[in-house]
Scaffold this motif. Structure first.
Motif, PDB file in Angstrom:
ATOM      1  N   UNK A  30       0.145  -3.708 -11.905  1.00 31.15           N
ATOM      2  CA  UNK A  30      -0.898  -4.340 -12.732  1.00 31.15           C
ATOM      3  C   UNK A  30      -2.263  -3.791 -12.321  1.00 31.15           C
ATOM      4  N   UNK A  31      -3.049  -3.446 -13.323  1.00 30.89           N
ATOM      5  CA  UNK A  31      -4.343  -2.809 -13.048  1.00 30.89           C
ATOM      6  C   UNK A  31      -5.384  -3.812 -12.584  1.00 30.89           C
ATOM      7  N   UNK A  32      -6.354  -3.308 -11.846  1.00 28.66           N
ATOM      8  CA  UNK A  32      -7.375  -4.191 -11.273  1.00 28.66           C
ATOM      9  C   UNK A  32      -8.301  -4.793 -12.346  1.00 28.66           C
ATOM     10  N   UNK A  33      -8.679  -3.986 -13.324  1.00 31.83           N
ATOM     11  CA  UNK A  33      -9.741  -4.425 -14.257  1.00 31.83           C
ATOM     12  C   UNK A  33      -9.450  -5.763 -14.958  1.00 31.83           C
ATOM     13  N   UNK A  34      -8.299  -5.898 -15.655  1.00 29.36           N
ATOM     14  CA  UNK A  34      -8.094  -7.187 -16.346  1.00 29.36           C
ATOM     15  C   UNK A  34      -7.981  -8.366 -15.377  1.00 29.36           C
ATOM     16  N   UNK A  35      -7.411  -8.120 -14.210  1.00 30.50           N
ATOM     17  CA  UNK A  35      -7.235  -9.203 -13.236  1.00 30.50           C
ATOM     18  C   UNK A  35      -8.595  -9.671 -12.721  1.00 30.50           C
ATOM     19  N   UNK A  36      -9.433  -8.718 -12.341  1.00 31.27           N
ATOM     20  CA  UNK A  36     -10.738  -9.086 -11.785  1.00 31.27           C
ATOM     21  C   UNK A  36     -11.620  -9.728 -12.867  1.00 31.27           C
ATOM     22  N   UNK A  37     -11.584  -9.163 -14.079  1.00 28.84           N
ATOM     23  CA  UNK A  37     -12.415  -9.750 -15.148  1.00 28.84           C
ATOM     24  C   UNK A  37     -11.927 -11.137 -15.544  1.00 28.84           C
ATOM     25  N   UNK A  38     -10.626 -11.340 -15.514  1.00 25.52           N
ATOM     26  CA  UNK A  38     -10.066 -12.673 -15.802  1.00 25.52           C
ATOM     27  C   UNK A  38     -10.591 -13.676 -14.779  1.00 25.52           C
ATOM     28  N   UNK A  39     -10.560 -13.302 -13.501  1.00 23.69           N
ATOM     29  CA  UNK A  39     -11.080 -14.212 -12.473  1.00 23.69           C
ATOM     30  C   UNK A  39     -12.572 -14.478 -12.676  1.00 23.69           C
ATOM     31  N   UNK A  40     -13.318 -13.414 -13.006  1.00 23.12           N
ATOM     32  CA  UNK A  40     -14.774 -13.596 -13.194  1.00 23.12           C
ATOM     33  C   UNK A  40     -15.061 -14.620 -14.276  1.00 23.12           C
ATOM     34  N   UNK A  41     -14.238 -14.618 -15.332  1.00 17.44           N
ATOM     35  CA  UNK A  41     -14.493 -15.579 -16.406  1.00 17.44           C
ATOM     36  C   UNK A  41     -14.165 -17.009 -15.946  1.00 17.44           C
TER      37      UNK A  41
END
Ligand code: ADE
Length: 231
Positions: A62-73
């Protein structure tokens, strides 16, 4: 208490925690479960969230971008940094004591991985805790998240009604729960232990304690070792 679950399968989380005691607790607003789809945060036009591992090897990561952006939201909605628990077989093994500690939090994030796991950089950036539900490997973190939410929620004030209690049960004293009986007194020739019919509360309590010790000796002698060490 509010649980945010970061997952590729939000419906699994929602449906698995929507019956009986937890359903009522959700309806009464005592527990909130916010299952968030990580895929909603991908910047990939084909909605991809995974890719091949650098260095080769089986499976996808799983890529970092969607995971990190999901947490940021989620963090933005919460207005503060939150504890983020990544469910993984290499985490600290979950138990009743850990559940009691986590039940003190007002808000928790559970991060469910899939495939071969999540890009380590996303974990470095957002995860605060690493938890396993046991020494075996599952296909993803959803079942572990459901199990943890069930276990933690029943320790939150007012989730269990008067009809059940979280005090007198397995693991509360490093002992297993004593056997329970209900009507009829005689079931196909098997009778309820007479002491439970005596009305003598002290005797009943002593009998139950003895049953707990015997059961723990038989099924989980390792727990009795813990009692000795702690005393
Ligand atoms: N993901 C896959 N297996 C797991 C386990 N045993 N505990 C927590 N998360 C997992």
């Amino acid at each position: 208490m509010k649980f945010h679950v970061m997952t590729l399968f939000p419906e699994v989380i929602d449906q698995s925690l929507n019956y009986s005691i937890l359903k009522r607790a959700r309806e009464n607003g005592i527990i909130e479960i916010d299952a968030v789809n990580i895929r909603d945060y991908t910047e990939n036009k084909h909605l991809r969230v995974d890719d091949y591992p650098y260095g080769g090897g089986a499976g996808m990561v799983m890529q970092a971008q969607p995971v990190v952006d999901c947490y940021r939201s989620i963090r933005e909605k919460a207005g503060k940094d939150l504890r983020v628990i990544y469910l993984t077989p290499w985490g600290k093994v979950f138990n009743q004591q850990m559940a009691r500690e986590l039940a003190k939090e007002e808000e928790l994030v559970l991060l469910c991985g899939h495939y071969e796991g999540i890009d380590e950089r996303a974990l470095d950036m957002i995860a605060t805790d690493f938890v396993s539900i046991g020494d075996y490997v599952l296909t993803g973190g959803e079942m572990p998240a459901v199990i943890m939410i069930d276990c933690i929620s029943r320790l939150v004030d007012n989730v269990l009604g008067n009809e059940s209690s979280s005090e007198d049960e397995s693991f509360s004293d490093n002992l297993l729960e004593y056997p329970q009986y209900t009507r009829p007194y005689d079931f196909e020739g098997h009778k309820v232990p007479d002491i439970l019919m005596s009305g003598d509360h002290a005797k009943v309590a002593a009998y139950r304690k003895q049953c707990s010790i015997e059961r723990t000796k038989k099924f989980r002698p390792d727990l009795l070792e813990k009692v000795k060490i702690e005393k």
